[in-house]
Design a protein around this motif. Sequence first.
Motif, mmCIF file in Angstrom:
data_model
loop_
_atom_site.group_PDB
_atom_site.id
_atom_site.type_symbol
_atom_site.label_atom_id
_atom_site.label_comp_id
_atom_site.label_asym_id
_atom_site.label_seq_id
_atom_site.Cartn_x
_atom_site.Cartn_y
_atom_site.Cartn_z
ATOM 1 N N PRO A 122 40.729 34.025 40.966
ATOM 2 C CA PRO A 122 42.195 34.563 40.184
ATOM 3 C C PRO A 122 42.492 36.069 40.681
ATOM 4 O O PRO A 122 41.744 36.723 41.331
ATOM 5 N N GLU A 167 44.227 38.271 35.823
ATOM 6 C CA GLU A 167 43.356 37.284 35.075
ATOM 7 C C GLU A 167 41.876 37.329 35.322
ATOM 8 O O GLU A 167 41.256 36.904 34.044
ATOM 9 N N GLN A 172 44.938 37.512 31.982
ATOM 10 C CA GLN A 172 46.328 37.364 31.949
ATOM 11 C C GLN A 172 46.736 36.461 33.195
ATOM 12 O O GLN A 172 46.880 36.697 34.221
ATOM 13 N N ALA A 173 46.684 35.047 32.781
ATOM 14 C CA ALA A 173 46.897 33.974 33.455
ATOM 15 C C ALA A 173 48.158 34.129 34.571
ATOM 16 O O ALA A 173 49.135 34.540 34.172
#
Length: 537
Positions: A157, A161, A166-167
């Motif tokens: 990621p 993330e 915080q994708a």
Amino acid sequence: MTSGERAEDTYDIVVVGSGGGGLIGAYIAASRGLRTLLVEKTDRVGGTTSYSGAGLWFPGSAPIERAGVPDDVETARTYLRSVVDDESREGLQDAYLDAGPRLVDELERNPWFQSFRHDPVPDYFAANPGSSPMGRTIFPPEIAADVLGEHAAIVRPCIPEERWGQAEGPVLHGGRALIGRALGAFLETGNGALRLETALHRLVVEDGRVTGVTAIHDGAETTIRATRGVLLAAGGFERNAALRAKYQPIALTGEWSNGAPANTGDALLAGIDAGATTDLLDEAWYVPGLVQPDGLPVFQSGLRGGIWVNADGERFVNEARPYDQAGHEIAARHVATGVPHIPAHWILDQRQIDRDGFGGPPDQPVDPAWFSSGALRRADSLDELATLIGVPPDALRATVEKFNSDAEVGVDTRFHRGETPWDQIFHHVVPFPFRPEMNCPASPTPDFPNPLLLPLDSPPFYVAEIVLSDIGTKGGLKIDERARVLRADGGPIAGLYATGNTAAAMSGRAYPGAGTPIGSSLAFGYLAVLDAAGAAG
């Protein structure tokens, strides 16, 4: 084959590390029909490349030509020579300049890579001959996660993330896009294998030649033979506190690094044990790091306002200058002056916060976590702020008064902030976290002639902390123009190659332009495989 080895543990090429240089090198090998094994220490591929914007500083490449940007390799060579200013690295520079456009041409023939694009990110040394105000940096296109299918889940990621959940969403951008595309291309060849959670233990050396590696998986050691060569592409040693204390002028522990967490120098140490010589171990790709509410920094670039002051309350740098230069300035002054510059204090006022926000999009209020954690503090006056951070109030007031007088006329008479093409890209609203490949809307600044110089005269005042971070160490195994690892006598160690931050940087102590580290990793990974495959030149 010795007792205990398995036939399936013999490959043509073994690549250690799955960042940009490792994955691209593995793809180049597998696309040529070579049985290739990629071993990765962690459970995700991508390394530090996944955290990046995936800029590639590739002068003279096709995407730059397609964009209509004036550029050619000879002009870039003039620039690179002047910036690096090291005759011993001219052969590496020439190999890099030759490899970049050829590699891009080859990658773009595969639909996995589609078309790279040029975005205007100015070269970092504007005054040097051959510098390009439009830059020579290209970027990969984004890719939807569903195109990668199940493999999307093993791409490391991005930092927001990984650190804060915080994708990024259903589309991979920047470094993750480059890694995802390279992973898909590599596996699709049918000649590539990937082993995760497999750590390099040592190199196998027989009669002076590297013939494989021993690796640890699930606590068991396996010997893996490489008939053509081993490519070490496992990053630097930024997360190894003992090695940093041994080799570097500031004994950073690695906690503040923005390098991948597993980059502890395993490949460097294995190369040294096999007889390799090293260079630039005292160096890093230093960057300023803005301390976040979780107590750790994130690579800071794109400063549009405020000032940094040291422990004496004095400003000491153009805060908007290229990040590597700003990071090196912090390091050099901290060591040489006797005045602490780590941390430096970033001073802002309410007008700055109202215009640009802080820690998030400009049109959103500051997240309360910044204040509750103490990562951002507030004071009603400069004297109160000086007391808060422990600097002399008179000195801080004098520093701010000088800055404010310059802001009124729009000229930074001390450090010339806002005068170079690089500085001027921050006349725009910059996203958080900063991604130079994004097109950012212009932000008008009424009443002041230089949008990077707003006076600090609108209380309350704010302070955040800037520490010395990095995006990796830049010293490592010494290589030649074919990415072969060298012994102390200058001869190559047969069968051993290195690229990325496992190798000493082609650019020496300099950082010529956005994408030099990843560009170098890809270019020398490419050259290593060409040599191992017998197709160099």
